[in-house]
Design a protein around this motif. Structure first.
Motif, PDB file in Angstrom:
ATOM      1  N   ALA A 124     -13.863 -11.020 -33.018  1.00 49.41           N
ATOM      2  CA  ALA A 124     -12.715 -10.777 -33.893  1.00 49.41           C
ATOM      3  C   ALA A 124     -12.182 -12.053 -34.519  1.00 49.41           C
ATOM      4  O   ALA A 124     -11.713 -12.040 -35.660  1.00 49.41           O
ATOM      5  CB  ALA A 124     -11.609 -10.079 -33.114  1.00 49.41           C
ATOM      6  N   ASN A 125     -12.255 -13.156 -33.777  1.00 55.01           N
ATOM      7  CA  ASN A 125     -11.591 -14.380 -34.226  1.00 55.01           C
ATOM      8  C   ASN A 125     -12.558 -15.477 -34.664  1.00 55.01           C
ATOM      9  O   ASN A 125     -12.474 -15.965 -35.792  1.00 55.01           O
ATOM     10  CB  ASN A 125     -10.669 -14.894 -33.117  1.00 55.01           C
ATOM     11  CG  ASN A 125      -9.610 -13.875 -32.748  1.00 55.01           C
ATOM     12  OD1 ASN A 125      -8.728 -13.571 -33.533  1.00 55.01           O
ATOM     13  ND2 ASN A 125      -9.698 -13.319 -31.552  1.00 55.01           N
ATOM     14  N   ALA A 126     -13.488 -15.872 -33.801  1.00 54.23           N
ATOM     15  CA  ALA A 126     -14.429 -16.932 -34.161  1.00 54.23           C
ATOM     16  C   ALA A 126     -15.414 -16.472 -35.231  1.00 54.23           C
ATOM     17  O   ALA A 126     -15.904 -17.282 -36.020  1.00 54.23           O
ATOM     18  CB  ALA A 126     -15.178 -17.408 -32.918  1.00 54.23           C
ATOM     19  N   TYR A 127     -15.713 -15.155 -35.240  1.00 48.84           N
ATOM     20  CA  TYR A 127     -16.696 -14.638 -36.189  1.00 48.84           C
ATOM     21  C   TYR A 127     -16.091 -13.692 -37.237  1.00 48.84           C
ATOM     22  O   TYR A 127     -16.826 -13.081 -38.012  1.00 48.84           O
ATOM     23  CB  TYR A 127     -17.828 -13.936 -35.428  1.00 48.84           C
ATOM     24  CG  TYR A 127     -18.544 -14.878 -34.499  1.00 48.84           C
ATOM     25  CD1 TYR A 127     -19.368 -15.882 -34.983  1.00 48.84           C
ATOM     26  CD2 TYR A 127     -18.366 -14.785 -33.113  1.00 48.84           C
ATOM     27  CE1 TYR A 127     -20.020 -16.759 -34.129  1.00 48.84           C
ATOM     28  CE2 TYR A 127     -19.008 -15.658 -32.246  1.00 48.84           C
ATOM     29  CZ  TYR A 127     -19.830 -16.646 -32.763  1.00 48.84           C
ATOM     30  OH  TYR A 127     -20.470 -17.526 -31.909  1.00 48.84           O
ATOM     31  N   ASP A 128     -14.779 -13.581 -37.241  1.00 48.40           N
ATOM     32  CA  ASP A 128     -14.052 -12.855 -38.298  1.00 48.40           C
ATOM     33  C   ASP A 128     -14.536 -11.429 -38.501  1.00 48.40           C
ATOM     34  O   ASP A 128     -14.667 -10.952 -39.635  1.00 48.40           O
ATOM     35  CB  ASP A 128     -14.150 -13.624 -39.625  1.00 48.40           C
ATOM     36  CG  ASP A 128     -13.509 -14.995 -39.542  1.00 48.40           C
ATOM     37  OD1 ASP A 128     -12.456 -15.120 -38.892  1.00 48.40           O
ATOM     38  OD2 ASP A 128     -14.067 -15.953 -40.109  1.00 48.40           O
ATOM     39  N   LYS A 129     -14.803 -10.738 -37.393  1.00 52.93           N
ATOM     40  CA  LYS A 129     -15.176  -9.329 -37.479  1.00 52.93           C
ATOM     41  C   LYS A 129     -13.895  -8.496 -37.511  1.00 52.93           C
ATOM     42  O   LYS A 129     -13.305  -8.185 -36.472  1.00 52.93           O
ATOM     43  CB  LYS A 129     -16.050  -8.933 -36.281  1.00 52.93           C
ATOM     44  CG  LYS A 129     -17.351  -9.711 -36.173  1.00 52.93           C
ATOM     45  CD  LYS A 129     -18.341  -9.285 -37.247  1.00 52.93           C
ATOM     46  CE  LYS A 129     -19.692  -9.950 -37.050  1.00 52.93           C
ATOM     47  NZ  LYS A 129     -20.671  -9.548 -38.074  1.00 52.93           N
ATOM     48  N   ASN A 130     -13.465  -8.153 -38.706  1.00 54.88           N
ATOM     49  CA  ASN A 130     -12.167  -7.498 -38.874  1.00 54.88           C
ATOM     50  C   ASN A 130     -12.097  -6.101 -38.284  1.00 54.88           C
ATOM     51  O   ASN A 130     -11.008  -5.571 -38.053  1.00 54.88           O
ATOM     52  CB  ASN A 130     -11.810  -7.440 -40.362  1.00 54.88           C
ATOM     53  CG  ASN A 130     -11.624  -8.817 -40.977  1.00 54.88           C
ATOM     54  OD1 ASN A 130     -11.158  -9.731 -40.304  1.00 54.88           O
ATOM     55  ND2 ASN A 130     -11.996  -8.967 -42.232  1.00 54.88           N
ATOM     56  N   GLN A 165      -6.378 -21.280 -32.136  1.00 51.94           N
ATOM     57  CA  GLN A 165      -7.747 -20.916 -31.761  1.00 51.94           C
ATOM     58  C   GLN A 165      -7.900 -20.653 -30.261  1.00 51.94           C
ATOM     59  O   GLN A 165      -8.888 -21.036 -29.640  1.00 51.94           O
ATOM     60  CB  GLN A 165      -8.735 -22.013 -32.199  1.00 51.94           C
ATOM     61  CG  GLN A 165      -8.601 -22.458 -33.639  1.00 51.94           C
ATOM     62  CD  GLN A 165      -8.827 -21.327 -34.628  1.00 51.94           C
ATOM     63  OE1 GLN A 165      -9.651 -20.460 -34.406  1.00 51.94           O
ATOM     64  NE2 GLN A 165      -8.078 -21.334 -35.718  1.00 51.94           N
ATOM     65  N   LYS A 170      -1.734 -14.490 -31.723  1.00 57.43           N
ATOM     66  CA  LYS A 170      -2.384 -15.199 -32.820  1.00 57.43           C
ATOM     67  C   LYS A 170      -1.394 -16.029 -33.586  1.00 57.43           C
ATOM     68  O   LYS A 170      -0.265 -15.665 -33.764  1.00 57.43           O
ATOM     69  CB  LYS A 170      -3.076 -14.201 -33.764  1.00 57.43           C
ATOM     70  CG  LYS A 170      -4.113 -13.364 -33.039  1.00 57.43           C
ATOM     71  CD  LYS A 170      -5.135 -14.234 -32.383  1.00 57.43           C
ATOM     72  CE  LYS A 170      -6.025 -13.483 -31.423  1.00 57.43           C
ATOM     73  NZ  LYS A 170      -6.644 -14.322 -30.458  1.00 57.43           N
ATOM     74  N   LYS A 184     -10.554 -27.588 -33.571  1.00 60.18           N
ATOM     75  CA  LYS A 184     -10.568 -26.172 -33.945  1.00 60.18           C
ATOM     76  C   LYS A 184     -11.537 -25.347 -33.108  1.00 60.18           C
ATOM     77  O   LYS A 184     -11.712 -24.156 -33.363  1.00 60.18           O
ATOM     78  CB  LYS A 184     -10.913 -26.030 -35.432  1.00 60.18           C
ATOM     79  CG  LYS A 184      -9.858 -26.606 -36.362  1.00 60.18           C
ATOM     80  CD  LYS A 184     -10.217 -26.362 -37.824  1.00 60.18           C
ATOM     81  CE  LYS A 184      -9.134 -26.920 -38.748  1.00 60.18           C
ATOM     82  NZ  LYS A 184      -9.464 -26.701 -40.186  1.00 60.18           N
TER      83      LYS A 184
END
Length: 504
Positions: free
Chosen positions: A367-373, A333, A504, A291
């Motif tokens: 945006a993806n690894a740290y989920d900053k929407n 990922q 994605k 992952k």
């Protein structure tokens, strides 16, 4: 008897002196950043059976070296900390590693555009930096870089596998150490720190001019059924063995990859897709984590067709290679940044703007690894088309705040064709969330191509300033990968609509 006793005592003292001291891999050293939130591996060599203890952040783990002298321990996950701490490893000898932080760690690899140093960055024309970083010109970064929470480790091919008794591989990102370090990796780290406010460590392991094959182990090629028993040229493992393998299992958050020019010169397409898939899978295996995020750079505009090599290239060689890069987004990922606007001289395969390369890679991570929407990480991505009379309507994902022409001029880079397959330059304009494309000499259009030329630098962006990804709606089936590795972004015919999904 006295001589025998003296000899025995001397032999005992000599053997005690010769007992192997603890030796650490070069990646473990002063100033390093440890990855937060993951088990932390520490390893090295000592005398067979020697007891080794690792102490850090109120944790204490003890083990014994095996018969070959190898040892390893694992500490429990830690929270981020910008407070410099000491890590102690003890046995026959005691090693005290100073100034250790806990935060986020990324491994950055590839060829010359990843290796591109901060020293080179400082020689770029300042006028090319149209966007300032923290109110300052990124070309001048070396003169004011002094953030002790950003740490760098530059892999030396000849030294990584050798121990360093001074444990000095890591450095604070400033002064002479930063001068020799990867600009894309540094600017990535700077953008991450600005948004996450935790220590950031970046490891740069890149070789100018390298193809992808040397970064993949021979075992990975052998174990991948796609290759069968065929012999792979390009010196598999040549750089993986001395420059990647010794880094595992040092805990990392993910990987950054900027490579492909050398394989594009060979006119590769789906073969490169499979090699990149093999690289990603094998690196994740080496870290025992499928992952781990893997973000990479789509190649920038360059006049490949004017090269004098043995392989004859055309103006479509680069777009087709980019398409091969895009195929790999089917793996989980993964993410890819677009660079059609990041070339100043189309005869320079080392374009500047490395500060923007680093920033865009950081956007993917945020945006993806740290989920900053709230982070818009990509420019417009073609999703589907619909024929509307004499025009084709294109729909996109990753619109951000909306579609724009970056320079305020009519949209560029679009071509349209009828059933004969002859493409002509097209007029295109934004219509809300869509783009309408048409040409007077193509009354019955069936296909669209965008940025399908090595020199294309189109102006379709989203309002966040990110360029649209090149595409063609008429991708030949022969260029698509097998069902076992079918890209999420390949066109699927649906009546009069042709659709692709996001990365994605």
């Amino acid at each position: 008897m006295f001589k025998y006793t003296l000899f025995a005592i001397t032999l005992f003292l000599l053997s005690a002196h010769l007992k192997a001291e603890i030796i650490l891999p070069r990646i473990l050293g002063h100033n390093m950043v440890l990855q937060q939130g993951k088990p932390l591996s520490f390893w090295g060599k000592a005398s067979a059976g020697e007891t080794v203890t690792v102490q850090f952040a109120a944790q204490n783990q003890t083990t014994s070296a095996d018969a070959s002298g190898k040892w390893s321990v694992t500490l429990k996950p830690l929270k981020a900390s910008a407070i410099p701490s000491e890590l102690v490893i003890s046995g026959t000898n005691t090693i005290r590693l100073q100034n250790i932080l806990v935060g986020e760690v990324w491994l950055c690899s590839g060829q010359s555009n990843m290796e591109y140093t901060m020293r080179k960055n400082s020689k770029v024309k300042p006028s090319l930096a149209t966007q300032l970083v923290d109110g300052r010109n990124p070309v001048d970064e070396l003169t004011y870089a002094n953030n002790p929470q950003i740490r760098i480790f530059l892999v030396n091919r000849k030294e990584l596998g050798k121990p360093d008794s001074l444990h000095r591989g890591w450095n604070v990102a400033q002064d002479s150490a930063l001068r020799s370090f990867s600009a894309p990796a540094y600017f990535f780290a700077k953008e991450l720190h600005r948004n996450l406010n935790v220590p950031i460590g970046v490891i740069a392991s890149a070789i100018p001019g390298s193809r992808i094959e040397p970064w993949i182990s021979e075992a990975a090629f052998r174990e991948d059924t796609y290759y069968g028993n065929q012999k792979i040229d390009g010196e598999p493992g040549k750089f993986y063995e001395p420059m990647i393998r010794p880094l595992a299992p040092f805990a990392v958050k993910g990987f950054l990859w900027y490579q492909g020019e050398s394989n594009c010169f060979l006119k590769e397409t789906t073969t490169y897709s499979h090699k990149l898939k093999t690289l990603i899978t094998s690196w994740r295996n080496a870290w025992n984590d499928q992952k781990l995020p893997f973000y990479y750079v789509q190649l920038a505009p360059f006049k490949y067709s004017e090269s004098k090599g043995k392989v004859v290239l055309t103006r479509e060689t680069l777009p087709e290679f980019r398409e091969a890069q895009e195929q790999v987004l089917s793996l989980p990922q993964t993410g890819m940044i677009v660079t059609t606007d990041l070339a100043d001289d189309l005869s320079d395969i080392h374009p500047p703007f490395k500060w923007e390369i680093g920033r865009r890679l950081a956007l993917l991570a945020l945006a993806n690894a740290y989920d900053k929407n709230d982070v818009v990480a990509e420019g417009p991505i073609f999703e589907k088309m619909k024929v509307k009379g004499h025009a084709i309507q294109l729909a996109f994902s990753q619109l951000g705040s909306g579609l724009i022409s970056k320079d305020g001029q009519p949209l560029t880079g679009f071509m349209v064709a009828g059933k004969e397959g002859v493409f002509s330059p097209a007029d295109a304009h934004i219509n809300g969330k869509h783009v309408l494309v048409s040409a007077d000499n193509v009354p019955n259009p069936v296909a669209v191509r965008f940025a399908w030329d090595e020199a294309a630098q189109p102006n379709l962006f989203n309002k966040e300033g990110l360029p649209a990804r090149p595409f063609r709606t008429d991708k030949p089936l022969k260029n698509q990968l097998s069902d076992s590795f079918s890209p999420a972004s390949s066109p699927v015919s649906r009546g009069s609509d042709t659709k692709t999904s996001s990365s994605k």
